[in-house]
Write a protein that holds these residues in place. Structure first.
Motif, PDB file in Angstrom:
ATOM      1  N   GLY A  82       0.689  -1.235   0.079  1.00 51.93           N
ATOM      2  CA  GLY A  82      -0.007   0.100   0.116  1.00 51.93           C
ATOM      3  C   GLY A  82       0.763   1.311  -0.039  1.00 51.93           C
ATOM      4  O   GLY A  82       2.156   1.217  -0.204  1.00 51.93           O
ATOM      5  N   VAL A  83       0.028   2.525   0.150  1.00 45.66           N
ATOM      6  CA  VAL A  83       0.761   3.711  -0.003  1.00 45.66           C
ATOM      7  C   VAL A  83       0.459   4.647   1.212  1.00 45.66           C
ATOM      8  O   VAL A  83      -1.032   4.603   1.358  1.00 45.66           O
ATOM      9  CB  VAL A  83       0.551   4.428  -1.439  1.00 45.66           C
ATOM     10  N   PHE A  84       1.290   5.238   2.000  1.00 38.95           N
ATOM     11  CA  PHE A  84       0.810   6.311   2.806  1.00 38.95           C
ATOM     12  C   PHE A  84       0.140   7.431   2.285  1.00 38.95           C
ATOM     13  O   PHE A  84       1.002   8.021   1.503  1.00 38.95           O
ATOM     14  CB  PHE A  84       2.027   6.323   3.820  1.00 38.95           C
ATOM     15  N   ASP A  85      -0.902   7.936   2.842  1.00 37.97           N
ATOM     16  CA  ASP A  85      -1.317   9.241   1.887  1.00 37.97           C
ATOM     17  C   ASP A  85      -2.219   9.772   2.798  1.00 37.97           C
ATOM     18  O   ASP A  85      -3.009   9.317   3.814  1.00 37.97           O
ATOM     19  CB  ASP A  85      -1.901   8.723   0.633  1.00 37.97           C
ATOM     20  N   ARG A  86      -2.584  11.034   2.667  1.00 39.35           N
ATOM     21  CA  ARG A  86      -3.643  11.781   3.157  1.00 39.35           C
ATOM     22  C   ARG A  86      -5.087  11.450   2.518  1.00 39.35           C
ATOM     23  O   ARG A  86      -5.025  11.280   1.338  1.00 39.35           O
ATOM     24  CB  ARG A  86      -3.449  13.196   3.181  1.00 39.35           C
ATOM     25  N   VAL A  87      -6.094  11.210   3.162  1.00 34.69           N
ATOM     26  CA  VAL A  87      -7.178  10.869   2.782  1.00 34.69           C
ATOM     27  C   VAL A  87      -8.456  12.112   3.329  1.00 34.69           C
ATOM     28  O   VAL A  87      -8.246  12.505   4.523  1.00 34.69           O
ATOM     29  CB  VAL A  87      -7.803   9.401   3.276  1.00 34.69           C
ATOM     30  N   PHE A  88      -9.302  12.391   2.613  1.00 39.77           N
ATOM     31  CA  PHE A  88      -9.917  13.530   3.044  1.00 39.77           C
ATOM     32  C   PHE A  88     -11.513  13.138   2.673  1.00 39.77           C
ATOM     33  O   PHE A  88     -11.866  12.515   1.703  1.00 39.77           O
ATOM     34  CB  PHE A  88      -9.547  14.898   2.252  1.00 39.77           C
ATOM     35  N   HIS A  89     -12.384  14.130   3.305  1.00 36.83           N
ATOM     36  CA  HIS A  89     -13.979  14.177   2.949  1.00 36.83           C
ATOM     37  C   HIS A  89     -14.188  15.517   2.426  1.00 36.83           C
ATOM     38  O   HIS A  89     -14.106  16.311   3.559  1.00 36.83           O
ATOM     39  CB  HIS A  89     -14.744  13.623   4.004  1.00 36.83           C
ATOM     40  N   PRO A  90     -14.627  16.087   1.279  1.00 41.41           N
ATOM     41  CA  PRO A  90     -14.782  17.600   0.980  1.00 41.41           C
ATOM     42  C   PRO A  90     -15.725  17.957   1.580  1.00 41.41           C
ATOM     43  O   PRO A  90     -16.730  17.480   1.906  1.00 41.41           O
ATOM     44  CB  PRO A  90     -14.840  17.423  -0.525  1.00 41.41           C
ATOM     45  N   VAL A  91     -15.916  19.463   1.881  1.00 45.32           N
ATOM     46  CA  VAL A  91     -16.887  20.031   2.085  1.00 45.32           C
ATOM     47  C   VAL A  91     -17.655  20.224   0.889  1.00 45.32           C
ATOM     48  O   VAL A  91     -17.359  20.406  -0.123  1.00 45.32           O
ATOM     49  CB  VAL A  91     -16.497  21.569   2.606  1.00 45.32           C
ATOM     50  N   GLU A  92     -19.212  20.191   1.117  1.00 47.44           N
ATOM     51  CA  GLU A  92     -20.182  20.435   0.128  1.00 47.44           C
ATOM     52  C   GLU A  92     -19.887  21.712  -0.524  1.00 47.44           C
ATOM     53  O   GLU A  92     -19.683  22.853   0.006  1.00 47.44           O
ATOM     54  CB  GLU A  92     -21.411  20.038   0.550  1.00 47.44           C
ATOM     55  N   PRO A  93     -20.082  21.797  -1.910  1.00 44.46           N
ATOM     56  CA  PRO A  93     -20.022  23.108  -2.560  1.00 44.46           C
ATOM     57  C   PRO A  93     -21.359  23.999  -2.169  1.00 44.46           C
ATOM     58  O   PRO A  93     -22.184  23.442  -1.535  1.00 44.46           O
ATOM     59  CB  PRO A  93     -20.007  22.779  -3.892  1.00 44.46           C
ATOM     60  N   THR A  94     -21.305  25.088  -2.785  1.00 42.25           N
ATOM     61  CA  THR A  94     -22.268  26.308  -2.219  1.00 42.25           C
ATOM     62  C   THR A  94     -23.667  25.605  -2.640  1.00 42.25           C
ATOM     63  O   THR A  94     -23.957  24.768  -3.469  1.00 42.25           O
ATOM     64  CB  THR A  94     -22.192  27.350  -3.144  1.00 42.25           C
ATOM     65  N   ALA A  95     -24.641  25.626  -1.292  1.00 40.90           N
ATOM     66  CA  ALA A  95     -25.901  24.844  -1.691  1.00 40.90           C
ATOM     67  C   ALA A  95     -26.988  25.902  -1.084  1.00 40.90           C
ATOM     68  O   ALA A  95     -26.709  26.740  -0.082  1.00 40.90           O
ATOM     69  CB  ALA A  95     -26.092  23.665  -0.835  1.00 40.90           C
ATOM     70  N   VAL A  96     -28.031  25.973  -1.555  1.00 39.50           N
ATOM     71  CA  VAL A  96     -29.225  26.944  -1.289  1.00 39.50           C
ATOM     72  C   VAL A  96     -30.559  26.002  -0.774  1.00 39.50           C
ATOM     73  O   VAL A  96     -30.700  24.867  -1.150  1.00 39.50           O
ATOM     74  CB  VAL A  96     -29.607  27.689  -2.316  1.00 39.50           C
ATOM     75  N   ARG A  97     -31.250  26.606   0.388  1.00 41.15           N
ATOM     76  CA  ARG A  97     -32.320  25.659   0.988  1.00 41.15           C
ATOM     77  C   ARG A  97     -33.366  26.908   1.120  1.00 41.15           C
ATOM     78  O   ARG A  97     -33.077  27.702   1.828  1.00 41.15           O
ATOM     79  CB  ARG A  97     -32.031  25.012   2.001  1.00 41.15           C
ATOM     80  N   LEU A  98     -34.562  26.487   0.683  1.00 41.80           N
ATOM     81  CA  LEU A  98     -35.812  27.548   0.894  1.00 41.80           C
ATOM     82  C   LEU A  98     -36.771  26.682   1.850  1.00 41.80           C
ATOM     83  O   LEU A  98     -37.026  25.736   1.465  1.00 41.80           O
ATOM     84  CB  LEU A  98     -36.325  27.817  -0.658  1.00 41.80           C
ATOM     85  N   THR A  99     -37.317  27.481   2.869  1.00 41.36           N
ATOM     86  CA  THR A  99     -38.037  27.037   3.739  1.00 41.36           C
ATOM     87  C   THR A  99     -39.372  28.037   4.075  1.00 41.36           C
ATOM     88  O   THR A  99     -39.166  28.859   4.328  1.00 41.36           O
ATOM     89  CB  THR A  99     -37.522  26.660   5.144  1.00 41.36           C
ATOM     90  N   LEU A 100     -40.436  27.326   3.710  1.00 43.01           N
ATOM     91  CA  LEU A 100     -41.728  27.588   4.028  1.00 43.01           C
ATOM     92  C   LEU A 100     -42.234  27.327   5.330  1.00 43.01           C
ATOM     93  O   LEU A 100     -42.534  26.117   5.271  1.00 43.01           O
ATOM     94  CB  LEU A 100     -42.586  27.741   2.838  1.00 43.01           C
ATOM     95  N   ALA A 101     -42.654  28.420   6.247  1.00 42.38           N
ATOM     96  CA  ALA A 101     -43.118  27.655   7.361  1.00 42.38           C
ATOM     97  C   ALA A 101     -44.494  28.409   7.614  1.00 42.38           C
ATOM     98  O   ALA A 101     -44.512  29.493   7.559  1.00 42.38           O
ATOM     99  CB  ALA A 101     -42.286  27.903   8.742  1.00 42.38           C
ATOM    100  N   SER A 102     -45.356  27.668   8.445  1.00 41.09           N
ATOM    101  CA  SER A 102     -46.702  28.407   8.953  1.00 41.09           C
ATOM    102  C   SER A 102     -46.783  27.999  10.117  1.00 41.09           C
ATOM    103  O   SER A 102     -46.728  26.820  10.715  1.00 41.09           O
ATOM    104  CB  SER A 102     -47.584  28.045   8.036  1.00 41.09           C
ATOM    105  N   LYS A 103     -47.159  29.005  11.204  1.00 44.92           N
ATOM    106  CA  LYS A 103     -47.645  28.855  12.512  1.00 44.92           C
ATOM    107  C   LYS A 103     -49.002  29.175  12.702  1.00 44.92           C
ATOM    108  O   LYS A 103     -49.425  30.237  12.099  1.00 44.92           O
ATOM    109  CB  LYS A 103     -46.734  29.649  13.290  1.00 44.92           C
ATOM    110  N   PHE A 104     -49.722  28.342  13.415  1.00 41.93           N
ATOM    111  CA  PHE A 104     -51.270  28.444  13.495  1.00 41.93           C
ATOM    112  C   PHE A 104     -51.913  27.872  14.722  1.00 41.93           C
ATOM    113  O   PHE A 104     -51.183  27.099  15.298  1.00 41.93           O
ATOM    114  CB  PHE A 104     -51.858  27.734  12.194  1.00 41.93           C
TER     115      PHE A 104
END
Length: 690
Positions: A668-690
Motif C-alpha cells: 500500500g501507500v501512505f497518503d492523506r485521505v479527505f472528505h470534502p466540504v459540500e459546494p455552495t448549496a441553497v435551501r428555501l424553507t416555507l413555514a406556517s404557525k397556526f
C-alpha cells in the motif's frame, strides 16, 4: 451539616430560563441573549446550581434555530469551541472536535437528549458513538453545556465536555414546514400540541430525503417522530415520551488525495459505490419531579432499541486485492436506565446551601459484529459477539453561598462497571469489573465590578470497548496475542476562568484549562474504529463573547487555542493525531417578531497534525453560512439558507494512513485521505404557525 431551617425557594433564575426556552419567540431570544450563556441548569436544579465555570452555560432553542446548518447535529456548534462535521454519508454519526480533541463520533463528549444518553459504549464502529441524526432542532427548548470533568452529574465520555438537550413539552402555535434545496434536499416537518386532560399532548413528525453533491448520491431517506404527554412543570410534574427514527443511505467516505490527483475519481467521487448503511432508534422515556419542604426530587427512566448496519471501505485493496476491503459493522442492542436525585435546600452555618444526591444506572444488552464483505455481500466473519454491560453511579454535590462574593461547589462521583463478553472466538470471552471515584471542586469569587473569577478541578473518565478488555487473541489471526485495555480510563482536569458583564449586553469570558488522560482513544483508519493509545496532556485557552447590541441584534465571537501532546517518550513523536490547535467562530443574528430576520455564521477549523511527528498535516477549513428571511403577520415565514457562501474547496475531515489502489504495491501507500466540504448549496424553507 445541612439544615432545613430555610424555607424552600422556587428556582426563580432557572424557571426564567425554562420560560425563555419554551417561549421561543424573538423577544424571549433577545432576553436570553442579554442574559448570556451563564446560569441555571437544564431541567431541575436549585438556585445555587449557577455555581459552574467560565466555560459552562445554556443556549435557548430560539438561539439554536436562528443558525443556518447543513445537518441536525451542527446545532451543537452553538457550544463555543465545538466543531461538528461529517466524513461519510448523512445517516452516519457526526464527527466532533473540542478542546484539542478529535472526539471521533463521541469518545469524550457526553451527549444527552431529553434525559437519554446518545453515546453508545462497546459500539461496532467506535467507542462512544453518538448518532444525533434523530434530533429535531425545532423541538429543542434549551441546550446546557459543560466543558471539562468538573461536574458531579456527568460521568462516562464527559471528560472534554457534556451537552444536555431538552425537548419542549408544548408549543405556543402549531408548525407546518417545508424545505427544498440543492442536491435533492427535501424536508417536511410538522409539530402540534393541544390540551389533553390535565396536561398537554405534543406530536411531531419529520421526513427527509437528500442526495448531496456526490457522484454516487447519498439517497438518504429519513423518517422521524416524537409523541409526548406532559403535566405540570419541570419542578412539579411528569412527562411520557415516545420516539421513533429510521434512516438508510449510501456513503461517499474519505478518499485518498492521490486518487484525485491521478484523475481516477473526482473531488466528489468514491472508490466503493456500495458503502453506506441503515439505522433505527426507538425509545420510550419518562420523567417525574416533585417539590416539597426539603427541596426537589426528580426521577427519569428510559428504554431504547437501537440497530445499525454500516458498510465501509477505507483501505480499498490493501487486505484483499481481489474483492476489496469493505467490511460490515453490525450493532443491535437494547439499553435501559435511569436517574433518581434529590436536591436538599437549606443552609450551612446560616448560609444558603444545597445538597444534591443522585443515583444513575444503565444496562446495554448488545450484539456486535464485524464481517468482511464485497458490494455488501458477505465474504467471511471476523467476530460476532454478545455483550452485557452494566454501570451504576452515585454522586453528590454540595453548593454553598458563603458570602455575596464567595460560592463553592464540592462534589464526589463513584462509578462501577461490569461487562460480560461472549465471543465467537472463545479465547476472547470473559467478564470484567472496574470502578472509579472522582472528586469535583468549584470556586466562584465575585462579582466585583461585574466580574466573576472561577476555579474548577475534577476527575473524569471514559470507558473502553468491553471486547478490548477481555480479548486475548486477535480475532483475525489467533496466532497473535493482544494487549488488554482497562475498562475505565481516568482523566484529570483543571480550569481557571473569568467572566465580565461590565458593558451592558456584553458577556465575555476567558478560561485556561488543562486535561490529562491516562490513555487516548484514537481513530484507526484500517479498522474504522477507535483504539486505546498513549497518555496525553492538553493545555489551552478559550475566549468567548456574546453581545446583545439591541433586542434584535446579537454578535458572537469565540476562539480556542489548544496544545495537545503525548506525555510519554516515544521515537514516533509526541503530537496527538487529529488534535486541532485553533478553533474559531463568529456570528451575527438579527430578527424581530415580525418582519426581516437574518444570520451570518463563520467557522474556522484549524490545521491539525495527522501523525505523531507532525510531518503530515491537514489543511485549515473556513466556512461561511448565511440565512435571510421574512415573517408575515399571518404567521407565515420564508427563509433562504446559503451554505458555504464562498464555495470554499475545503475538507470536512482529513486523515493519514496506508491504503492501496489497483496496481499499487502490495504494502500500500501512505497518503492523506479527505472528505470534502459540500459546494455552495441553497435551501428555501416555507413555514406556517397556526
Amino acid at each position: 451539616m445541612l439544615s432545613s431551617s430555610v424555607a424552600v425557594a422556587a428556582p426563580a433564575e432557572q424557571a426564567t430560563l425554562a420560560e425563555i426556552a419554551v417561549a421561543g419567540d424573538a423577544g424571549a431570544a433577545a432576553a436570553a441573549a442579554d442574559s448570556g450563556y451563564v446560569g441555571g441548569t437544564l431541567g431541575i436544579g436549585g438556585p445555587l446550581r449557577t455555581v459552574d465555570a467560565a466555560s459552562a452555560g445554556i443556549v435557548t432553542g430560539a438561539q439554536l434555530n436562528a443558525r443556518p446548518v447543513t445537518r441536525p447535529g451542527e446545532v451543537l456548534e452553538a457550544v463555543p469551541g465545538l466543531i461538528v462535521t461529517q466524513h461519510s454519508g448523512e445517516g452516519k454519526a457526526n464527527q466532533f472536535f473540542l478542546r484539542g480533541f478529535n472526539l471521533d463520533h463521541g469518545t469524550d463528549i457526553a451527549i444527552d437528549v431529553d434525559g437519554m444518553p446518545v453515546n453508545m459504549r462497546t459500539h461496532a464502529h467506535g467507542q462512544g458513538y453518538a448518532d444525533l441524526n434523530f434530533l429535531i432542532p425545532e423541538l429543542i427548548g434549551a441546550l446546557e453545556f459543560h466543558k471539562g470533568p468538573y461536574f458531579a452529574r456527568d460521568g462516562d465520555f464527559a471528560s472534554a465536555g457534556s451537552v444536555r438537550i431538552g425537548y419542549l413539552d408544548t408549543v405556543e402555535k402549531n408548525l407546518a414546514q417545508l424545505s427544498l434545496g440543492s442536491f435533492g434536499y427535501k424536508r417536511a416537518l410538522g409539530i402540534a400540541s393541544a390540551p389533553l386532560g390535565e396536561g398537554h399532548l405534543l406530536v411531531a413528525g419529520e421526513a427527509q430525503v437528500y442526495d448531496g453533491p456526490w457522484d454516487v448520491p447519498d439517497r438518504l431517506g429519513k423518517l422521524n417522530g416524537v409523541i409526548r404527554y406532559s403535566q405540570g412543570t419541570q419542578t412539579d410534574g411528569f412527562s411520557l415520551t415516545g420516539m421513533a427514527y429510521w434512516a438508510k443511505w449510501s456513503a461517499t467516505n474519505q478518499i485518498p488525495e492521490r486518487a484525485v490527483a491521478q484523475g481516477l475519481i473526482g473531488r466528489y467521487g468514491t472508490l466503493n459505490p456500495t458503502d453506506g448503511g441503515d439505522t433505527g432508534r426507538f425509545s420510550l422515556s419518562g420523567r417525574w419531579s416533585q417539590t416539597d419542604e426539603t427541596g426537589v426530587t426528580k426521577a427519569s427512566a428510559y428504554v431504547i432499541r437501537y440497530q445499525m448496519n454500516l458498510f465501509n471501505d477505507f483501505t480499498y485493496f490493501l487486505n484483499n486485492p481481489i474483492d476489496g476491503d469493505q467490511f460490515h459493522q453490525l450493532d443491535q442492542r437494547v439499553l435501559g436506565g435511569g436517574e433518581v436525585a434529590h436536591i436538599f435546600q437549606g443552609d450551612v452555618l446560616g448560609r444558603p446551601a444545597e445538597l444534591e444526591v443522585g443515583v444513575q444506572t444503565r444496562t446495554d444488552r448488545i450484539r456486535v459484529g464485524l464481517f468482511n464483505t464485497a458490494n455488501r455481500g458477505f465474504l467471511s466473519g471476523v467476530l460476532d459477539d454478545r455483550v452485557l454491560e452494566s454501570s451504576a453511579a452515585f454522586y453528590l454535590d454540595t453548593r454553598v453561598k458563603w458570602t455575596d462574593w464567595l460560592r463553592t461547589s464540592i462534589g464526589l462521583r463513584a462509578d462501577g462497571y461490569y461487562a460480560d463478553v461472549r465471543s465467537d472466538t472463545p479465547a476472547n470471552s470473559g467478564k470484567a469489573r472496574d470502578g472509579i471515584v472522582n472528586p469535583k471542586l468549584g470556586l466562584v469569587l465575585g462579582p466585583w465590578a461585574d466580574t466573576e473569577l472561577y476555579v474548577n478541578y475534577g476527575g473524569g473518565f471514559h470507558s473502553n470497548d468491553a471486547r478490548g478488555v477481555t480479548a486475548t487473541v486477535d480475532p483475525t489471526s489467533p496466532l497473535f496475542n493482544v494487549v488488554r485495555a482497562p475498562l475505565v480510563v481516568p482523566s484529570t482536569g483543571y480550569e481557571f476562568g473569568i467572566r465580565n458583564r461590565s458593558i451592558a449586553g456584553l458577556e465575555t469570558s476567558l478560561a485556561w484549562f488543562q486535561l490529562d488522560f491516562a490513555s487516548e482513544n484514537l481513530f484507526a483508519g484500517d479498522t474504522g474504529t477507535t483504539e486505546p493509545s498513549r497518555p496525553t496532556r492538553r493545555l489551552g485557552v478559550e475566549w468567548t463573547n456574546r453581545y446583545a447590541v439591541t433586542s434584535s441584534l446579537t454578535l458572537e465571537g469565540d476562539l480556542t487555542i489548544t496544545n495537545a501532546r503525548f506525555t510519554d517518550p516515544d521515537p514516533v513523536g509526541r503530537r496527538v493525531p487529529e488534535a486541532p490547535h485553533v478553533i474559531g467562530s463568529a456570528g451575527i443574528t438579527y430578527g424581530e417578531p415580525l418582519g426581516w430576520f437574518a444570520s451570518l455564521r463563520f467557522r474556522y477549523f484549524g490545521a491539525r497534525p495527522l501523525i505523531e511527528d507532525d510531518s503530515v498535516r491537514s489543511k485549515p477549513t473556513a466556512l461561511l453560512n448565511g440565512r435571510a428571511g421574512y415573517t408575515f403577520e399571518s404567521g407565515m415565514s420564508l427563509a433562504l439558507d446559503i451554505l458555504n457562501l464562498t464555495n470554499a474547496k475545503a475538507d470536512q475531515i482529513t486523515y493519514a494512513y496506508v491504503s492501496r489502489l489497483p496496481g499499487e504495491p502490495a504494502g500500500g501507500v501512505f497518503d492523506r485521505v479527505f472528505h470534502p466540504v459540500e459546494p455552495t448549496a441553497v435551501r428555501l424553507t416555507l413555514a406556517s404557525k397556526f
